[in-house]
Every structure is written in C-alpha cells, then in structure tokens.
Design a protein around this motif. Structure first.
Motif, mmCIF file in Angstrom:
data_model
loop_
_atom_site.group_PDB
_atom_site.id
_atom_site.type_symbol
_atom_site.label_atom_id
_atom_site.label_comp_id
_atom_site.label_asym_id
_atom_site.label_seq_id
_atom_site.Cartn_x
_atom_site.Cartn_y
_atom_site.Cartn_z
ATOM 1 N N PHE A 31 -51.342 -10.325 17.026
ATOM 2 C CA PHE A 31 -51.926 -9.723 18.226
ATOM 3 C C PHE A 31 -52.940 -10.673 18.859
ATOM 4 N N PHE A 32 -53.742 -11.312 18.012
ATOM 5 C CA PHE A 32 -54.743 -12.271 18.508
ATOM 6 C C PHE A 32 -54.070 -13.434 19.244
ATOM 7 N N LEU A 33 -53.015 -13.981 18.644
ATOM 8 C CA LEU A 33 -52.316 -15.104 19.277
ATOM 9 C C LEU A 33 -51.625 -14.676 20.566
ATOM 10 N N ALA A 34 -51.035 -13.474 20.567
ATOM 11 C CA ALA A 34 -50.325 -12.995 21.759
ATOM 12 C C ALA A 34 -51.265 -12.908 22.948
ATOM 13 N N GLY A 35 -52.524 -12.560 22.697
ATOM 14 C CA GLY A 35 -53.498 -12.477 23.772
ATOM 15 C C GLY A 35 -53.851 -13.828 24.360
ATOM 16 N N ARG A 36 -53.432 -14.904 23.684
ATOM 17 C CA ARG A 36 -53.691 -16.262 24.162
ATOM 18 C C ARG A 36 -52.403 -17.002 24.487
ATOM 19 N N GLY A 37 -51.350 -16.230 24.702
ATOM 20 C CA GLY A 37 -50.086 -16.812 25.129
ATOM 21 C C GLY A 37 -49.330 -17.552 24.054
ATOM 22 N N ARG A 38 -49.609 -17.243 22.769
ATOM 23 C CA ARG A 38 -48.901 -17.899 21.672
ATOM 24 C C ARG A 38 -48.339 -16.835 20.746
ATOM 25 N N ASP A 39 -47.461 -17.262 19.832
ATOM 26 C CA ASP A 39 -46.967 -16.325 18.828
ATOM 27 C C ASP A 39 -46.984 -16.996 17.455
ATOM 28 N N LEU A 40 -46.583 -16.259 16.458
ATOM 29 C CA LEU A 40 -46.670 -16.750 15.089
ATOM 30 C C LEU A 40 -45.555 -17.711 14.700
ATOM 31 N N ALA A 41 -44.538 -17.828 15.544
ATOM 32 C CA ALA A 41 -43.370 -18.628 15.158
ATOM 33 C C ALA A 41 -43.754 -20.070 14.835
ATOM 34 N N GLU A 42 -44.581 -20.678 15.679
ATOM 35 C CA GLU A 42 -44.976 -22.070 15.448
ATOM 36 C C GLU A 42 -45.769 -22.198 14.154
ATOM 37 N N LEU A 43 -46.726 -21.290 13.935
ATOM 38 C CA LEU A 43 -47.531 -21.355 12.724
ATOM 39 C C LEU A 43 -46.692 -21.055 11.495
ATOM 40 N N ASP A 44 -45.710 -20.151 11.637
ATOM 41 C CA ASP A 44 -44.793 -19.868 10.531
ATOM 42 C C ASP A 44 -44.027 -21.123 10.117
ATOM 43 N N ALA A 45 -43.534 -21.849 11.114
ATOM 44 C CA ALA A 45 -42.737 -23.040 10.826
ATOM 45 C C ALA A 45 -43.582 -24.107 10.133
ATOM 46 N N ARG A 46 -44.803 -24.285 10.586
ATOM 47 C CA ARG A 46 -45.672 -25.290 9.982
ATOM 48 C C ARG A 46 -46.094 -24.869 8.571
ATOM 49 N N HIS A 47 -46.364 -23.585 8.406
ATOM 50 C CA HIS A 47 -46.709 -23.071 7.079
ATOM 51 C C HIS A 47 -45.549 -23.270 6.110
ATOM 52 N N GLN A 48 -44.331 -22.989 6.575
ATOM 53 C CA GLN A 48 -43.161 -23.120 5.703
ATOM 54 C C GLN A 48 -42.902 -24.573 5.347
ATOM 55 N N ALA A 49 -43.148 -25.476 6.303
ATOM 56 C CA ALA A 49 -42.961 -26.902 6.021
ATOM 57 C C ALA A 49 -43.890 -27.353 4.902
#
Length: 291
Positions: A31-49
């Motif tokens: 929700f916090f990221l969505a309010g700033r025009g971002r989503d969790l997908a990018e952070l998910d990918a970096r976390h998984q890497a």
C-alpha cells in the motif's frame, strides 16, 4: 589439531525485508509503495535474486567446513577468526563494510544482480563460487587507517571522513608531511585509497578540477581533500589536497569536537575531542580480495 575453515556469509537486508519490517506487513508495504507509483514486483525480484544467490553459495560450501551468517548491521559486533573465508553476497559497498573488520582473511565478492551492480568488488556470479574455493587468486587493496593519540583506530577501504558530527564547520589544525601546520575551518577532510578514488574522493577531485594523479587500488598511496575550507583572519586554505605515501601521515589536532568514520558507516565512529590528535595514513592491513 587445526580447525577447519569457517565460511562467513555476509549480506544485508533487502529493500523488501526492510520495508516489511518498517510497515509491519507485506500488504501495508504494498500500500505504501502504491501511493508512490510503485509496486512490490521490483522489490520481489531483487529479494529473490539475493535469496537465490545465498542458497547457491550455501549449497557449495564443503560439508566439512564450519559456516555462519552475518548481517551488515551486526558487523561491528561480529568476531572474525583467522581461518575465516568471507563471502560477501550483495553490492560492492558490502565488501567495504566488512573489510574494516578483517585482518587478512580472503573475501569472495558474489554479485546477485550483475545487470544492476557494477561488480567492482563483487565480480563473481553465484555459479562461479565453487571454483573460487579451490583456485583462489588474491589481489591486495590498500586501506586507510585513522589513529587517535589515545590508541583508538578505525580502518576503511574507501575513505575516512574527519569533521563535525553534523557536517557543520569543523575547526582543527592540519599538519601535512610537506607543509607547516595550518589552522582550518572546513566541512571536513576526506582521506581515501585508490579504491575510494572512484567514489567520494573522486567527486571532490573532479569538482575542483584537481591536477592530482589519483592512486590505483593497489598503490600504497592515499589522496586527501579538505572540503570547503574557509579563509578568515584565523584560518587558512593553503593545504587543501595532496597525496600520502606510506609511512607519511596527516596530523589533525582538534579545535572543536570531531568525529571520524569510514566508508559512510556513521554508526561506527571515533570521537576526537578538543586538543586531541589524530593521525591518518596507509593502514598496516590490506583487503585480500579473491579475483
């Protein structure tokens, strides 16, 4: 009977982990990221890497080795042993963060995101880790040491900063190997290695169009810059940059309370009080980086 080697896997919390820790739940973080025009997908990918890289490294450590894990924020409390092999999994800065706590232990830098990280200090992909354990080639990188007159010492791979705690005007007397002592008021002093000459010191060097030839990472030479020295009837601006060759040092005598930190780690500092003396020069230890 000698102990088997210990693999110390060093990493830092991912942005996803830190964000969930700050907001309590994954949903709130999204929700916090969505309010700033971002989503969790990018952070998910970096976390998984990073998780994939950590798993690959862990699986490749020989079964007869000891092993442990250290998070970056715990490094100042972690005790390294002489038989340790340090595996830094993350960005280049992670190697600088751990280097100051070592005394000759080999460091293997693993880059979990080659498309994102330059890989200067973490040049290896996770799949290459197994071969590095059996055929290690070491390159030595010069480090910088700051030592107070009461015996405290701080070592850094990139640079040390000497100045006011809040980056206001710092007052001190600076003595160089080539000139008489000069009283100065400035935004602080940077003393860096050839590794650090690609970062903060390079910024100072480039901004003032300095003619100095910056050192390479293996040179036993440091570069130093005084930031925004202020000319006044009581303070000078004659000595504001130079090179230091071992065993020469810069001597800083505090005329206000100063702090000293290395490689941007402001949580791990030395405090220099009025009248106290600080010597900065080439460190007696080097980073042993596996290439």
């Amino acid at each position: 009977m000698s102990l088997p080697p210990r693999a110390v896997i060093v990493h830092r919390a991912t942005e996803l982990t830190e964000l969930i820790g700050r907001h309590g739940t994954r949903q709130q973080a999204g929700f916090f990221l969505a309010g700033r025009g971002r989503d969790l997908a990018e952070l998910d990918a970096r976390h998984q890497a990073q998780q994939d890289a950590l798993a690959t490294v862990s699986a490749a450590i020989p079964l007869d080795w000891r092993r442990t894990v250290a998070e970056r924020n715990d490094l100042d409390r972690f005790v390294f042993g002489p038989e340790d092999v340090v595996i830094a999994v993350g960005q280049d800065g992670l190697v600088a963060n751990v280097a100051k706590y070592l005394d000759g232990q080999p460091v293997i830098g693993i880059n979990p995101e080659p498309a994102r990280n330059p890989g200067v200090l973490v040049p290896h992909e996770p799949a290459a880790f197994t071969g590095l354990l059996t055929a290690r080639t070491i390159t030595e990188r010069t480090m910088v040491a700051a030592t107070t007159d009461d015996g405290q010492q701080l070592v850094a791979l990139n640079e040390v900063y000497v100045g006011h705690q809040t980056h206001q005007s710092a007052r001190y007397r600076l003595a160089t190997p080539d000139a008489d002592a000069e009283r100065q008021s400035s935004s602080g002093i940077l003393v860096g290695t050839g590794t650090g000459a690609t970062g903060w010191c390079r910024s100072a060097w480039q901004e003032r169009r300095s003619p100095l030839a910056l050192p390479t990472p293996s040179d036993p030479i440091l570069c130093w810059f005084v930031r925004e020295a202020w000319p006044s009837p009581a303070t000078g601006t004659t000595s504001t940059e130079g090179l230091l060759k071992a065993p020469d040092t810069l001597t800083v005598t505090a005329e206000s309370d100063l702090v000293v930190f290395g490689d941007g780690m402001e949580s791990d500092t030395l405090t220099v009080t009025w009248g106290q003396r600080l010597e900065v020069g080439v460190a007696p230890v080097k980073l042993h980086l596996v290439v």
